[in-house]
Design a protein around this motif. Structure first.
Motif, PDB file in Angstrom:
ATOM      1  N   UNK A  31       1.580   2.688  -4.352  1.00  0.00           N
ATOM      2  CA  UNK A  31       2.528   1.726  -3.781  1.00  0.00           C
ATOM      3  C   UNK A  31       3.285   0.989  -4.884  1.00  0.00           C
ATOM      4  N   UNK A  32       2.575   0.598  -5.956  1.00  0.00           N
ATOM      5  CA  UNK A  32       3.237  -0.085  -7.066  1.00  0.00           C
ATOM      6  C   UNK A  32       4.250   0.836  -7.748  1.00  0.00           C
ATOM      7  N   UNK A  33       3.894   2.092  -7.911  1.00  0.00           N
ATOM      8  CA  UNK A  33       4.820   3.061  -8.505  1.00  0.00           C
ATOM      9  C   UNK A  33       6.054   3.266  -7.645  1.00  0.00           C
ATOM     10  N   UNK A  34       5.849   3.355  -6.342  1.00  0.00           N
ATOM     11  CA  UNK A  34       6.973   3.532  -5.431  1.00  0.00           C
ATOM     12  C   UNK A  34       7.898   2.320  -5.460  1.00  0.00           C
ATOM     13  N   UNK A  35       7.309   1.132  -5.470  1.00  0.00           N
ATOM     14  CA  UNK A  35       8.121  -0.087  -5.536  1.00  0.00           C
ATOM     15  C   UNK A  35       8.882  -0.143  -6.852  1.00  0.00           C
ATOM     16  N   UNK A  36       8.230   0.248  -7.959  1.00  0.00           N
ATOM     17  CA  UNK A  36       8.903   0.257  -9.262  1.00  0.00           C
ATOM     18  C   UNK A  36      10.064   1.237  -9.268  1.00  0.00           C
ATOM     19  N   UNK A  37       9.881   2.402  -8.673  1.00  0.00           N
ATOM     20  CA  UNK A  37      10.972   3.375  -8.600  1.00  0.00           C
ATOM     21  C   UNK A  37      12.136   2.856  -7.754  1.00  0.00           C
ATOM     22  N   UNK A  38      11.826   2.217  -6.654  1.00  0.00           N
ATOM     23  CA  UNK A  38      12.877   1.672  -5.793  1.00  0.00           C
ATOM     24  C   UNK A  38      13.648   0.580  -6.530  1.00  0.00           C
ATOM     25  N   UNK A  39      12.925  -0.320  -7.215  1.00  0.00           N
ATOM     26  CA  UNK A  39      13.599  -1.383  -7.964  1.00  0.00           C
ATOM     27  C   UNK A  39      14.423  -0.829  -9.117  1.00  0.00           C
ATOM     28  N   UNK A  40      13.894   0.174  -9.810  1.00  0.00           N
ATOM     29  CA  UNK A  40      14.647   0.791 -10.905  1.00  0.00           C
ATOM     30  C   UNK A  40      15.909   1.476 -10.371  1.00  0.00           C
TER      31      UNK A  40
END
Length: 100
Positions: free
Chosen positions: A31-40
């Motif tokens: 979930x943290x990785x997905x959120x980081x990708x979305x923010x990036x």
């Protein structure tokens, strides 16, 4: 039929607890990785929109300035100013300075 957890051995309970904890940890990391990708991705999209907008504005200003300078160089201003005698001698016409 009721499931009695007290009949399981301690080693089995530790193994199941470890698997549950690993699953929770993996879900958190995913979930943290997905959120980081979305923010990036959102940051990259915002940067591209801002950069392209600024480039378009600069290109528009340069294009308008180029048209203005080109138009100004083709205008004939010799008819706008009539030769007048200079105040000191009365014989020389005023000089119109133009860029070449």
């Amino acid at each position: 039929m009721q499931f009695d957890i007290s009949s399981l051995e301690t080693g089995t309970l530790v193994f199941i607890g470890t698997l549950v904890f690993a699953f929770i940890l993996a879900a958190f990391v995913l979930a943290a990785g997905l959120i980081a990708l979305v923010l990036a991705g959102a940051g990259k999209l915002t940067w591209m929109v801002v950069a392209n907008t600024l480039l378009a504005v600069v290109h528009g200003i340069n294009s308008a300035w180029d048209r203005l300078v080109h138009h100004a160089s083709t205008v004939d201003v010799s008819g706008d100013f009539q030769p007048q005698p200079a105040p000191s001698t009365g014989t020389y016409p005023r000089v119109i300075l133009r860029d070449s």
